[in-house]
Design a protein around this motif. Sequence first.
Motif, PDB file in Angstrom:
ATOM      1  N   LYS A   1       0.829  -1.202   0.000  1.00  0.00           N
ATOM      2  CA  LYS A   1       0.000   0.000   0.000  1.00  0.00           C
ATOM      3  C   LYS A   1       0.867   1.256   0.000  1.00  0.00           C
ATOM      4  CE  LYS A   1      -3.713  -2.217   2.664  1.00  0.00           C
ATOM      5  NZ  LYS A   1      -4.456  -2.191   3.955  1.00  0.00           N
ATOM      6  N   LEU A   2       1.936   1.221   0.799  1.00  0.00           N
ATOM      7  CA  LEU A   2       2.839   2.367   0.850  1.00  0.00           C
ATOM      8  C   LEU A   2       3.531   2.568  -0.494  1.00  0.00           C
ATOM      9  CD1 LEU A   2       4.442   1.744   4.358  1.00  0.00           C
ATOM     10  CD2 LEU A   2       2.718   3.452   3.780  1.00  0.00           C
ATOM     11  N   LEU A   3       3.961   1.471  -1.107  1.00  0.00           N
ATOM     12  CA  LEU A   3       4.637   1.577  -2.401  1.00  0.00           C
ATOM     13  C   LEU A   3       3.680   2.049  -3.487  1.00  0.00           C
ATOM     14  CD1 LEU A   3       6.806  -1.676  -2.307  1.00  0.00           C
ATOM     15  CD2 LEU A   3       7.539   0.671  -1.826  1.00  0.00           C
ATOM     16  N   ASP A   4       2.429   1.598  -3.418  1.00  0.00           N
ATOM     17  CA  ASP A   4       1.434   2.017  -4.411  1.00  0.00           C
ATOM     18  C   ASP A   4       1.148   3.509  -4.332  1.00  0.00           C
ATOM     19  OD1 ASP A   4       1.210  -0.550  -5.350  1.00  0.00           O
ATOM     20  OD2 ASP A   4      -0.572  -1.035  -4.149  1.00  0.00           O
ATOM     21  N   GLY A   5       1.364   4.095  -3.149  1.00  0.00           N
ATOM     22  CA  GLY A   5       1.072   5.508  -2.965  1.00  0.00           C
ATOM     23  C   GLY A   5       2.194   6.433  -3.391  1.00  0.00           C
ATOM     24  N   ILE A   6       3.301   5.877  -3.860  1.00  0.00           N
ATOM     25  CA  ILE A   6       4.436   6.702  -4.268  1.00  0.00           C
ATOM     26  C   ILE A   6       4.213   7.234  -5.680  1.00  0.00           C
ATOM     27  CG2 ILE A   6       6.905   6.700  -4.755  1.00  0.00           C
ATOM     28  CD1 ILE A   6       7.156   4.448  -2.692  1.00  0.00           C
ATOM     29  N   PRO A   7       4.313   8.540  -5.895  1.00  0.00           N
ATOM     30  CA  PRO A   7       4.142   9.091  -7.249  1.00  0.00           C
ATOM     31  C   PRO A   7       5.162   8.499  -8.213  1.00  0.00           C
ATOM     32  CG  PRO A   7       4.116  10.841  -5.597  1.00  0.00           C
ATOM     33  CD  PRO A   7       4.550   9.587  -4.889  1.00  0.00           C
ATOM     34  N   THR A   8       4.721   8.099  -9.381  1.00  0.00           N
ATOM     35  CA  THR A   8       5.604   7.451 -10.348  1.00  0.00           C
ATOM     36  C   THR A   8       6.713   8.371 -10.838  1.00  0.00           C
ATOM     37  OG1 THR A   8       4.066   8.058 -12.117  1.00  0.00           O
ATOM     38  CG2 THR A   8       3.801   5.872 -11.130  1.00  0.00           C
ATOM     39  N   ASP A   9       6.488   9.682 -10.789  1.00  0.00           N
ATOM     40  CA  ASP A   9       7.503  10.613 -11.278  1.00  0.00           C
ATOM     41  C   ASP A   9       8.573  10.913 -10.231  1.00  0.00           C
ATOM     42  OD1 ASP A   9       5.631  11.914  -9.692  1.00  0.00           O
ATOM     43  OD2 ASP A   9       6.000  13.858 -10.651  1.00  0.00           O
ATOM     44  N   LYS A  10       8.364  10.459  -8.999  1.00  0.00           N
ATOM     45  CA  LYS A  10       9.333  10.732  -7.934  1.00  0.00           C
ATOM     46  C   LYS A  10      10.077   9.488  -7.487  1.00  0.00           C
ATOM     47  CE  LYS A  10       6.997  14.804  -6.039  1.00  0.00           C
ATOM     48  NZ  LYS A  10       6.411  15.430  -4.824  1.00  0.00           N
ATOM     49  N   GLY A  11       9.394   8.369  -7.397  1.00  0.00           N
ATOM     50  CA  GLY A  11      10.040   7.150  -6.942  1.00  0.00           C
ATOM     51  C   GLY A  11      10.207   7.119  -5.435  1.00  0.00           C
ATOM     52  N   LEU A  12      10.714   6.017  -4.942  1.00  0.00           N
ATOM     53  CA  LEU A  12      10.895   5.833  -3.512  1.00  0.00           C
ATOM     54  C   LEU A  12      12.156   6.549  -3.041  1.00  0.00           C
ATOM     55  CD1 LEU A  12       9.806   4.347  -0.996  1.00  0.00           C
ATOM     56  CD2 LEU A  12      11.244   2.396  -1.619  1.00  0.00           C
ATOM     57  N   VAL A  13      12.061   7.265  -1.928  1.00  0.00           N
ATOM     58  CA  VAL A  13      13.238   7.920  -1.369  1.00  0.00           C
ATOM     59  C   VAL A  13      14.227   6.844  -0.928  1.00  0.00           C
ATOM     60  CG1 VAL A  13      11.936   9.921  -0.590  1.00  0.00           C
ATOM     61  CG2 VAL A  13      12.232   7.967   0.947  1.00  0.00           C
ATOM     62  N   PRO A  14      15.523   7.172  -0.750  1.00  0.00           N
ATOM     63  CA  PRO A  14      16.480   6.165  -0.286  1.00  0.00           C
ATOM     64  C   PRO A  14      15.944   5.442   0.956  1.00  0.00           C
ATOM     65  CG  PRO A  14      17.639   8.161  -0.911  1.00  0.00           C
ATOM     66  CD  PRO A  14      16.162   8.473  -1.001  1.00  0.00           C
ATOM     67  N   THR A  15      15.890   4.125   0.888  1.00  0.00           N
ATOM     68  CA  THR A  15      15.214   3.340   1.915  1.00  0.00           C
ATOM     69  C   THR A  15      16.068   2.157   2.354  1.00  0.00           C
ATOM     70  OG1 THR A  15      13.025   3.933   1.072  1.00  0.00           O
ATOM     71  CG2 THR A  15      13.164   1.926   2.400  1.00  0.00           C
ATOM     72  N   PHE A  16      16.119   1.960   3.664  1.00  0.00           N
ATOM     73  CA  PHE A  16      16.708   0.756   4.238  1.00  0.00           C
ATOM     74  C   PHE A  16      15.562   0.004   4.902  1.00  0.00           C
ATOM     75  CE2 PHE A  16      18.553  -1.743   7.629  1.00  0.00           C
ATOM     76  CZ  PHE A  16      19.686  -2.293   7.047  1.00  0.00           C
ATOM     77  N   ALA A  17      15.186  -1.141   4.320  1.00  0.00           N
ATOM     78  CA  ALA A  17      14.051  -1.916   4.824  1.00  0.00           C
ATOM     79  C   ALA A  17      14.558  -3.134   5.584  1.00  0.00           C
ATOM     80  CB  ALA A  17      13.152  -2.351   3.674  1.00  0.00           C
ATOM     81  N   PHE A  18      14.297  -3.172   6.887  1.00  0.00           N
ATOM     82  CA  PHE A  18      14.652  -4.323   7.710  1.00  0.00           C
ATOM     83  C   PHE A  18      13.408  -5.192   7.860  1.00  0.00           C
ATOM     84  CE2 PHE A  18      15.561  -5.949  12.222  1.00  0.00           C
ATOM     85  CZ  PHE A  18      16.122  -7.113  11.724  1.00  0.00           C
ATOM     86  N   ILE A  19      13.459  -6.373   7.278  1.00  0.00           N
ATOM     87  CA  ILE A  19      12.312  -7.273   7.252  1.00  0.00           C
ATOM     88  C   ILE A  19      12.572  -8.401   8.238  1.00  0.00           C
ATOM     89  CG2 ILE A  19      10.863  -8.740   5.800  1.00  0.00           C
ATOM     90  CD1 ILE A  19      11.875  -7.062   3.404  1.00  0.00           C
TER      91      ILE A  19
END
Length: 305
Positions: A65-83
């Motif tokens: 849901k969070l990824l779907d809400g990201i504008p396609t023209d901006k992309g995801l900010v630098p992210t470190f995902a600990f799963i």
Amino acid sequence: MLDAYLGHAYRTKLPYLATVGLTYIFIEQDADRINHLEGELARIARPTNVNVYPIQGSFDEEMPKLLDGIPTDKGLVPTFAFIDPFGYTEHDLQLSSRILGFPRCEVLIYMPFPFIARFVDQPAIAPALTKLYGDESWRVAQGKETLSERIKALHDAFVGALRKSAKYVRSFEIIGNGGSTGYDLFFATGHPLGLEKMKEAMWKVDPIGGARFADSTQTGQLVLFEEQPDLSSLARDLRAHFGDREFAIEQAELFTLEETAFCPSLHLKQVLRDIERAGELSGRHPTQTRRRNTYPPRTLIRFTQ
């Protein structure tokens, strides 16, 4: 990770850090845990550039849901995902792949291989493992006679699965007081600098509660991350890879980063100096006079024995 930023020695010394926005998103399915987390966060004083969002729900449901809400023209900010799922059925490798598809994004995944290996032959869990690996590569562990063989097969298959989405993948086994545990952290990134920074962090980490880490990506012996490491294996690897041909210092840095457990910025030049002092290495620079035991950019090196 929030404490790591708030307590960092340079946070108040470098003014530009106060202008960089940081967002922490904590996804937790259990209601009691999320309530406890919210209480802990409420007691932490945070600067205005730090935003914290606890979300109750499944990681595999909330993160898309969070990824779907990201504008396609901006992309995801630098992210470190600990799963760090409590159950291995809760992670979908396709989600990690989606995160890694964005530039400057990395994942660190906890994998409880001993638990998984005990049930790898049971048909009921096959769908969950296929979801976890993104394909059926995990089946290589089926039929293995010993638990350690199943763990190794599962480990190597997961490295292969991550490498479909990330150029650089390293695994770090948690070493307890009793030795090897079979529990691993997997780091994946698309950029060599991310891998180098992760290696630097792992080599510098202080043992917690008697636990240590070892690099479990490379074949053969585990290399423990300790304050005084045994660098003899790095020397052997360098000699075996380059032989008696001349190579650039940049090639040695890349090999050390990508193909060994060691970190170029922490270990490579120390090893080269030891070999040169033993009279088993020669070096030259194409445009300047080189001092012995120094390796500036573009230095050309050869093992002589």
